[in-house]
Each structure stands twice: as C-alpha cells, then as structure tokens.
Design an enzyme around this catalytic site. Sequence first.
Site, PDB file in Angstrom:
ATOM      1  N   LYS A   1      -7.372   4.604  -9.895  1.00  4.76           N
ATOM      2  CA  LYS A   1      -6.826   2.923 -10.032  1.00  4.76           C
ATOM      3  C   LYS A   1      -8.398   2.121  -9.888  1.00  4.76           C
ATOM      4  O   LYS A   1      -9.161   2.297  -9.037  1.00  4.76           O
ATOM      5  CB  LYS A   1      -6.270   2.802  -8.350  1.00  4.76           C
ATOM      6  CG  LYS A   1      -5.884   0.761  -8.615  1.00  4.76           C
ATOM      7  CD  LYS A   1      -4.839   0.880  -7.607  1.00  4.76           C
ATOM      8  CE  LYS A   1      -5.076   1.182  -6.707  1.00  4.76           C
ATOM      9  NZ  LYS A   1      -5.698  -0.203  -5.895  1.00  4.76           N
TER      10      LYS A   1
ATOM     11  N   ASP B   1      -8.625   6.075  -5.167  1.00  5.16           N
ATOM     12  CA  ASP B   1      -8.706   4.465  -5.583  1.00  5.16           C
ATOM     13  C   ASP B   1     -10.496   4.887  -6.463  1.00  5.16           C
ATOM     14  O   ASP B   1     -11.015   6.079  -5.571  1.00  5.16           O
ATOM     15  CB  ASP B   1      -9.569   3.645  -3.843  1.00  5.16           C
ATOM     16  CG  ASP B   1      -7.837   2.921  -4.590  1.00  5.16           C
ATOM     17  OD1 ASP B   1      -7.558   2.265  -5.850  1.00  5.16           O
ATOM     18  OD2 ASP B   1      -7.472   2.055  -3.093  1.00  5.16           O
TER      19      ASP B   1
ATOM     20  N   GLU C   1     -10.352  -1.800 -10.561  1.00  6.43           N
ATOM     21  CA  GLU C   1      -9.242  -3.132  -9.824  1.00  6.43           C
ATOM     22  C   GLU C   1     -10.266  -3.714 -10.948  1.00  6.43           C
ATOM     23  O   GLU C   1     -11.614  -3.565 -11.323  1.00  6.43           O
ATOM     24  CB  GLU C   1     -10.084  -3.870  -8.435  1.00  6.43           C
ATOM     25  CG  GLU C   1      -9.867  -3.147  -7.603  1.00  6.43           C
ATOM     26  CD  GLU C   1      -9.883  -3.851  -5.774  1.00  6.43           C
ATOM     27  OE1 GLU C   1      -9.669  -3.211  -5.155  1.00  6.43           O
ATOM     28  OE2 GLU C   1     -10.636  -5.218  -6.383  1.00  6.43           O
TER      29      GLU C   1
ATOM     30  N   GLU D   1      -1.004  -7.631  -7.072  1.00  7.34           N
ATOM     31  CA  GLU D   1      -1.159  -8.016  -5.826  1.00  7.34           C
ATOM     32  C   GLU D   1      -1.516  -9.959  -5.694  1.00  7.34           C
ATOM     33  O   GLU D   1      -2.563 -10.196  -5.968  1.00  7.34           O
ATOM     34  CB  GLU D   1      -2.466  -6.917  -4.789  1.00  7.34           C
ATOM     35  CG  GLU D   1      -2.705  -8.017  -3.632  1.00  7.34           C
ATOM     36  CD  GLU D   1      -4.008  -6.477  -3.128  1.00  7.34           C
ATOM     37  OE1 GLU D   1      -3.946  -6.910  -1.291  1.00  7.34           O
ATOM     38  OE2 GLU D   1      -4.449  -5.705  -3.069  1.00  7.34           O
TER      39      GLU D   1
ATOM     40  N   ASP E   1      -8.566   2.439  -0.996  1.00 11.54           N
ATOM     41  CA  ASP E   1      -9.980   2.075  -0.321  1.00 11.54           C
ATOM     42  C   ASP E   1      -9.459   1.678   1.076  1.00 11.54           C
ATOM     43  O   ASP E   1     -11.026   1.279   1.854  1.00 11.54           O
ATOM     44  CB  ASP E   1     -10.703   1.759  -1.468  1.00 11.54           C
ATOM     45  CG  ASP E   1     -10.658   0.143  -2.136  1.00 11.54           C
ATOM     46  OD1 ASP E   1      -9.630  -0.603  -1.583  1.00 11.54           O
ATOM     47  OD2 ASP E   1     -11.351  -0.604  -2.521  1.00 11.54           O
ATOM     48  N   SER E   2      -8.235   1.118   0.929  1.00 12.20           N
ATOM     49  CA  SER E   2      -8.445   0.606   2.372  1.00 12.20           C
ATOM     50  C   SER E   2      -8.532   1.318   3.826  1.00 12.20           C
ATOM     51  O   SER E   2      -8.217   0.828   4.987  1.00 12.20           O
ATOM     52  CB  SER E   2      -6.788  -0.623   2.039  1.00 12.20           C
ATOM     53  OG  SER E   2      -5.417   0.608   1.608  1.00 12.20           O
TER      54      SER E   2
END
Length: 275
Positions: free
Chosen positions: A118, A88, A120, A186, A49-50
């Site tokens: 993925k 993501d 978070e 991270e 999602d970056s």
Amino acid sequence: MSATARKTAPLPDDIRGMKGGTPIVSLTAYTTPMAKMMDGVCDFALVGDSVGMVLHGMPSTLGVTMEMMIMHGTAVARGLSKTMLVIDMPFGSYEESPQQAFGNAARLMRETGAAAVKLEGGQHMAETIGFLVRRGVPVMAHIGLTPQSINTLGGYKVQGRADQAKALMADATAVAKAGAFAVVLEKIPAKLADAITAQIDIPTIGIGASAGCDGQILVVDDMLGLFTAFKPKFVKRYGSLGEDGEAAIRTYAEEVRARSFPADTHVFSDKAPGN
C-alpha cells in the site's frame, strides 16, 4: 464465500472482485499473536506504518523504516494462513521514482511474503502505481488524509471538504485507472466517500469515511482500546484492553509487594510430584 469459510488467503484480484458485495473487513496487525486472532476473520490484514506511533512511540509515521516494516511484516505473516497480507511502503521508500518504488516494493514482498503493498497519494502517484502493477506488484492506494504528508496537509485534518472534493475524486479516478486493486479513503466526508465508491470500479476501504464504502479498516490497537494516547472520532472501541491491562499490572504490583504472589501453587517443592 465468507472469510470464515475460506481455506486459503484471498489474492488482490479476489479483493477487487468484492466490489459492491459483502463488505470487506480489515484491521492493522503488527505482531504474530494479533495476526492469529484475525486470521480467517478479516479479508486482509495491513501491516501499517502506524506501527511507529502505536508500538514504537513515534510522534508520526515519518520515522518508520523499511527494516521496521520488514520485521513486523514477517511477524504478521507467521500468523496468517487464511487472510491476505498487505504491507505499507514507508515514507521515503517510493516517492523519488517508480524505479525506487519497485525496488523497495519487491523487497517488502520478497522478505515478508506480502501479497500486495500500500502506498499513499493520488494523481501524482498514478504513474508509480502503474509502473508497479505492470511489473507484478499489486498496489492498494490510499487517498484523503495521508499521514505521511501531515506536514504539508497541516495536521490530521478532514480532507475533501468544499473545493477539495473535486481533487479527491480525481485522485480516486487516477489510482483506479492506474491499476490499483483497492483504495483506502481516510478521514473524508461521508457523502464524498459514497460518491467515490459509486464512481470507481475498485473497492473503497473506509477509515473515517462512510459505511457505504466497500469495506472498512481500523487500527487494531485503537478498536481494542490498547492504544489510549488519543482516540480519533472515527474509532469505535470494541474493547478496553488497555484499561484492563493497567488494572492487572497494578494488582500484580500490589500482590508482589504484599508477598501474596507467588503463592504455593506457583512455586516448586523439593520433590517431584509422586515421589
């Protein structure tokens, strides 16, 4: 088996099986051409999602939508045949409930062809991770600095220092126990990353963590020098493509204004060749 010798893309269980072996190689990818460059070189490619910040100029990842992830995920899938695709789950697509997470994860996998998703979060997301895994959705976890939580974390700060270390270790243990096949660490201290890697039985993928992790990931535009708005400490630039591109554009503009481009070799004559 090395990634370059592999004839088919690995599956999540293959990545899990690389724990403690040859380091796992990964990069983000957002487009078909970039995916083609890393196909067969990386073990997995992450549609992160970056993309919101790197390609769309957003101030954070919070504005990224399911539609954006599907669009970029589909593009990346077209460029991969030997590298596993992970995508993501964007902010707001999985936090409400395990049921919400399953619906959106299934959609992402169905519409992009991704082998895994993925998400978070640590202990508080363990129930959701287990719910997804039991229903056939392989999950890569992500703990430490979680960019979707920057407003509650107070910015892009190192996580896990001092009294935070115990909580991060608990997060890692929780996601592994819940069934995640790997976990991204991270921006955490190297010693803590090493301790987590030794403690849990699934691969750790470091980004600003430690060379002792089971693998590494970087944002491809960062490591190629394409994204130059800022440079995190943990990024090594293996190229300066942004600077090269800016120089090329300036040269092009100069030649257009001087009428030296297009030259005779770039235009067409009245007659076809050979006539």
